[in-house]
Design an enzyme around this catalytic site. Structure first.
Site, PDB file in Angstrom:
ATOM      1  N   SER A 275      -9.794  -6.991 -25.820  1.00  0.00           N
ATOM      2  CA  SER A 275     -11.107  -6.962 -25.185  1.00  0.00           C
ATOM      3  C   SER A 275     -11.036  -6.328 -23.804  1.00  0.00           C
ATOM      4  O   SER A 275     -10.017  -6.399 -23.114  1.00  0.00           O
ATOM      5  CB  SER A 275     -11.649  -8.396 -25.057  1.00  0.00           C
ATOM      6  OG  SER A 275     -12.748  -8.453 -24.188  1.00  0.00           O
ATOM      7  N   LYS A 276     -12.152  -5.718 -23.374  1.00  0.00           N
ATOM      8  CA  LYS A 276     -12.225  -5.155 -22.026  1.00  0.00           C
ATOM      9  C   LYS A 276     -12.090  -6.239 -20.971  1.00  0.00           C
ATOM     10  O   LYS A 276     -11.758  -5.953 -19.822  1.00  0.00           O
ATOM     11  CB  LYS A 276     -13.557  -4.421 -21.841  1.00  0.00           C
ATOM     12  CG  LYS A 276     -13.668  -3.120 -22.609  1.00  0.00           C
ATOM     13  CD  LYS A 276     -14.946  -2.383 -22.285  1.00  0.00           C
ATOM     14  CE  LYS A 276     -14.885  -1.754 -20.915  1.00  0.00           C
ATOM     15  NZ  LYS A 276     -16.028  -0.856 -20.638  1.00  0.00           N
ATOM     16  N   ARG A 277     -12.348  -7.488 -21.359  1.00  0.00           N
ATOM     17  CA  ARG A 277     -12.270  -8.589 -20.404  1.00  0.00           C
ATOM     18  C   ARG A 277     -10.836  -9.057 -20.171  1.00  0.00           C
ATOM     19  O   ARG A 277     -10.580  -9.801 -19.227  1.00  0.00           O
ATOM     20  CB  ARG A 277     -13.132  -9.756 -20.889  1.00  0.00           C
ATOM     21  CG  ARG A 277     -14.629  -9.474 -20.840  1.00  0.00           C
ATOM     22  CD  ARG A 277     -15.433 -10.676 -21.272  1.00  0.00           C
ATOM     23  NE  ARG A 277     -15.247 -10.956 -22.683  1.00  0.00           N
ATOM     24  CZ  ARG A 277     -15.939 -10.395 -23.662  1.00  0.00           C
ATOM     25  NH1 ARG A 277     -16.863  -9.490 -23.374  1.00  0.00           N
ATOM     26  NH2 ARG A 277     -15.733 -10.704 -24.922  1.00  0.00           N
TER      27      ARG A 277
END
Length: 510
Positions: A275-277
């Protein structure tokens, strides 16, 4: 679903005209920091273009004003420059299909949308979100596909007038053909989608803003893209785009349909899509830690592809020479940070020593370096650099490895002190100081023999004997080769630090 005769030609994907020279595109949205999965996609497109002596188009998909930012746009360009992934057409380069930012191409999309409406390939849909969701729930309850049901496909003039009188603002939907769509994916082989699983879809919002579903294939068509290599998450949109391409061909806007290759997911912890997170997904993290572009790209290339079964380390030039998208493994690829670091370390060791010393410069000065700029000693750095190059996996590790040379005193690391300074360490340090005092400081081997001799006096092997000396001089239990480090630091400073450690031991036992 209400059916209507489709104006689309049933011609198959394979029947399109022969391809012109390879043209691929990398088209990120400027939202947030660049993601390593995005970089992998850029790399594969770049390698494919270079392998075929083709053209890489760098296009910015910035039609989402709520999420896109100029800062992110600049970060994308800077990231591509840092990685060395040059482009042949796009921002700051130009080209025959400019502009290459979608926010500057709105008139083009409006014109194409109107042509699709006029030719019957698209229609206005007046359904509200509440009506759509109600019908979707009913379809799910009945065990039917829950996509758009074609409610507005064939509205009468009276129905349209009634919706307009209610003040409804319509979206524009593309009319999918009532036929099975089959295409050969360059990575996954032949794929087939039945019409009930690919319903009509929106291409223009009610406010007139074009959607990705329109602008992406329109730009690919106008820029004459021959191959689309993109993430697996976009696979479900491909049959919709193929149908749109056929419509654009009929309208004289597109010359053909690109070949598609859908790249495998990059997985993070717990076998979930990265994930980008997640911190380890951010390209900025790798730049800040001192990954080499060539090391990071080498590792990312292994997420779905390999040069050879028994070879992980190779140059970008070697990748370009061998790259074939048909060799990409369709299975998800797991991101392994330790392996990424290891491969980067191998690339660090492949550098010429002079280049290594220069690439380390940012981490030898503020804000990374804890010493004052005037305390940095170029001669000592040049002397220690060859030894440091054999040890670090990322360039940022250089700071802690050489700080003992430039700080007035070694760092105070209580954990390292307690680990190394056992009972009897004071006696060992006194003997080691005596032996080092008499040693030849022009020879690292002589310093090693001195510490080894001190250890023998106290019944210790070299590994145990050198630990207190290392902590006394460098402040840490691990670091660069000790005897070369002592030599570079110099006799006077090294012995003074051993004296300071002995005074500290005495004070603690008093």
């Amino acid at each position: 679903m209400t059916s209507a005769p489709s104006p689309l030609s049933p011609a198959s994907h394979e029947q399109e005209a022969p391809r012109t020279p390879v043209r691929v595109r990398f088209c990120p949205s400027p939202t947030g920091n660049p993601h390593v999965g995005l970089v992998r996609t850029a790399l594969f497109n770049w390698a494919f273009a270079r392998h075929h002596q083709g053209t890489l188009v760098f296009r910015i998909e910035d039609t989402d004003a709520a999420r896109d930012s100029e800062e992110s746009y600049r970060q994308l360009l800077d990231a591509m420059r840092w990685l060395g992934l040059d482009w042949d057409e796009g921002p700051e380069v130009g080209g025959p299909h400019a502009p290459y930012r979608q926010s500057q191409r709105m008139d083009i999309y409006r014109d194409v949308a109107q042509k699709l409406l006029d030719a019957g390939y698209a229609y206005h849909c007046y359904c509200s979100q509440e009506e759509l969701e109600s019908r979707r729930e009913a379809a799910r309850a009945a065990g039917r596909p829950s996509g758009y049901d074609g409610h507005c496909r064939d509205l009468s003039a009276e129905q349209i007038a009634e919706y307009k009188a209610q003040g409804r603002a319509p979206i524009v939907r593309f009319r999918m053909p009532d036929e099975t769509i089959t295409f050969t994916d360059l990575v996954r082989g032949e794929l087939t989608f039945s019409p009930e699983n690919v319903p009509d879809y929106g291409i223009v919002r009610a406010n007139g803003a074009p959607l990705y579903t329109l602008v992406n294939p329109v730009d690919d068509a106008l820029m004459e893209i021959t191959h689309v290599l993109r993430g697996e998450d976009l696979l479900s949109s491909t049959p919709r785009q193929i149908a749109l391409y056929k419509a654009l061909m009929d309208l004289g806007i597109a010359k053909g349909i690109p070949e598609f290759g859908h790249l495998p997911y990059v997985m993070g912890e717990g076998n979930k899509k990265l994930s980008k997170r997640e911190p380890q997904s951010s390209l900025n993290l790798y730049r800040e830690r001192g990954f080499l572009p060539e090391g990071l790209l080498n590792y990312l290339s292994l997420l779905g592809w390999s040069l050879a079964p028994d070879r992980d380390i190779f140059s970008l030039e070697e990748m370009v020479a061998a790259f074939d998208v048909k060799d990409v493994n369709p299975n998800p690829a797991r991101f392994d940070l330790k392996k990424c670091e290891s491969i980067n370390g191998d690339h660090i060791r492949l550098l010429d020593v002079k280049e290594f010393t220069e690439r380390c410069r940012p981490w030898l000065q503020p804000p990374f370096a804890p010493w004052a700029p005037e305390d940095f000693d170029e001669a000592k750095w040049q002397a220690i650099a060859p030894h440091a190059q054999t040890r670090v996996k990322v360039l940022s590790e250089i700071t802690d490895n050489v700080d003992f040379l430039f700080l007035p005193e070694p760092v105070e690391d209580e954990a390292s002190w307690n680990k190394a300074m056992k009972e009897g360490s004071d006696a060992l340090l006194r003997t080691a100081r005596e032996k080092l005092e008499a040693a030849d400081w022009t020879s690292a081997e002589s310093l090693k023999e001195a510490v080894q001799a001190a250890g023998e006096v106290h019944g210790l092997k070299l590994g145990k004997a050198q630990a207190p000396v290392r902590v006394a001089v460098t402040g840490r239990t691990v670091g660069l080769p000790l005897f070369e480090s002592l030599q570079v630091l110099g006799k006077e400073k090294a012995l003074a630090r051993i004296d300071a450690a002995l005074a500290k031991l005495t004070a603690r036992t008093a």
